[in-house]
Design an enzyme around this catalytic site. Sequence first.
Site, PDB file in Angstrom:
ATOM      1  CD  GLU A 366      -1.268  -0.287   3.706  1.00 15.44           C
ATOM      2  OE1 GLU A 366      -2.488  -0.131   3.490  1.00 15.44           O
ATOM      3  OE2 GLU A 366      -0.807  -0.578   4.816  1.00 15.44           O
ATOM      4  CB  CYS A 367       0.724   4.372   0.296  1.00 15.13           C
ATOM      5  SG  CYS A 367       0.823   6.162  -0.018  1.00 15.13           S
ATOM      6  N   GLY A 368       3.421   3.693  -0.068  1.00 19.95           N
ATOM      7  CA  GLY A 368       4.867   3.640  -0.225  1.00 19.95           C
ATOM      8  C   GLY A 368       5.354   2.277  -0.677  1.00 19.95           C
ATOM      9  N   GLY A 464      -1.467  -0.882  -4.407  1.00 18.69           N
ATOM     10  CA  GLY A 464      -2.057   0.381  -4.820  1.00 18.69           C
ATOM     11  C   GLY A 464      -1.839   1.454  -3.777  1.00 18.69           C
TER      12      GLY A 464
END
Length: 494
Positions: A366-368, A464
């Site tokens: 997720e994200c990073g 994502g």
Amino acid sequence: MSVFQTTPLPPRVLFAAPSSGSGKTTLVCALLQALKERGLSLAAFKSGPDYIDPMFHRRVLETPSYNLDLFLLGRGEKGAARARQLLAKHGEGVDLAVLEGAMGYYDGVGTGHEASAYDLAAATATPVIVVVDGRGAGLSLAAVLKGMASFYPDSHVAGFIVNRVKPMVYAHFKKAWEEGSGLKALGCFPEMPDCTFSSRHLGLVTAGEIADLREIMQKLADQAEKSLDMEAILECGGTIVHRRPFVVRRREGHLMVPQSSIKRCAASLSHNDERRTMNDERFPHIAVARDEAFCFYYEDSLDVLRQCGAELVFFSPLHDKVLPPCDGLYLGGGYPELYAGALSDNVSMRQSIARALVQNLPCFAECGGFMYLHEYFRTADGRRLPWVGAVHGETFMTKSLRRFGYVTLTAGTDSLFGPAGIQIEAHEFHYSDSTDSGSTFTAQKAGSARTWPCMVVQGNLVAGYPHLHFAGNPEWAAHFVQAARRHAAPGVSR
């Protein structure tokens, strides 16, 4: 005989403010440190999805701080009930649970109060102390306080602390502020320039990056003892609670993972089995990236994974050479952009993760973590640094916040988290973007009709920008752990 027991919520108080930037985190840390030095047992919580403030709470108390997010835990009564369960569990037996609000007290989804600090106070019947910025204010501050307390009849606001004001000014206006607002004054806090926390694009710098944090906390605690009415704050957190009791029903020995989810995950699991070992094949091992670059995790998400039967193995994509032996991989958010060169230079780790994903290792990023899986990170001067390469394209930093806020994700296909059509509450907050953010899920912004495609799904990989909270729906965690268990080869050493 019922498997449920009743557990009252602990003595508790929530610190809120009219807006962000009022100094809540600094004041909460000062109070936590001061109360800790008095020998009190404490628990800390954060309203909303923020990762960074709980890191400061954790450094003070040397125990985890927990997020109580009434969107990510489930909208409506579902989330309220889960917030009460978590507050009861993590606050059991403490002298005081300290909750820190997010943004302005009434600020929630869209233009309403859903998932606001006010909603959390209402859901848990928690008394509220408002922190207001006293710079340049006189009697007008009473109007602000009165408005905060009377905006809703059940505001739960019980008192106030005036921040960034000289003690002599506070003493001069205290009676006028109390009479004008109808609230009890609980002290003041002067400006302390040598005790401020720096900020950057995602908010405050993390607690681990402040070399002299202990010295700062000690100064803040000393000031709290001088200028805050500590006894009145403790009384506020205790007496109102006793007049507004809440009793939570919870399963003996369990958090809040439904038995149906656990049975689907592993029918033979015993959640209180202390005999788990790294060689026990019943318990799949999920590697969790945790270092300076990847540090954004909800503690309860990790607990839910454990309850679903996973053994968590922490490692560092920055400092370790290879991925540890594991049956699943969790790459959380953080600041990979600040360590882009070091992550790129750690070739053996990148290759190790890439090989594992080619072999269909179950992975949630997720994200990073999603950023790190790209082929390249493009720097501000246009250089392309090689990253893992499991996700096509490149990621790069932007000059403004991208796709900020709560979203509901709808799965367009079967994935690691369950079948097509499932809906997942999530949150986005990032100053980066990707040449391909994925298209397997559809995100709808809370309080809006706006939608956009997101999430990359490739076999056992789900990646994502959205952040998830596994306590919001343990089904997702159960599917993840089940996939890791299937991936593990029985009888084969990891």
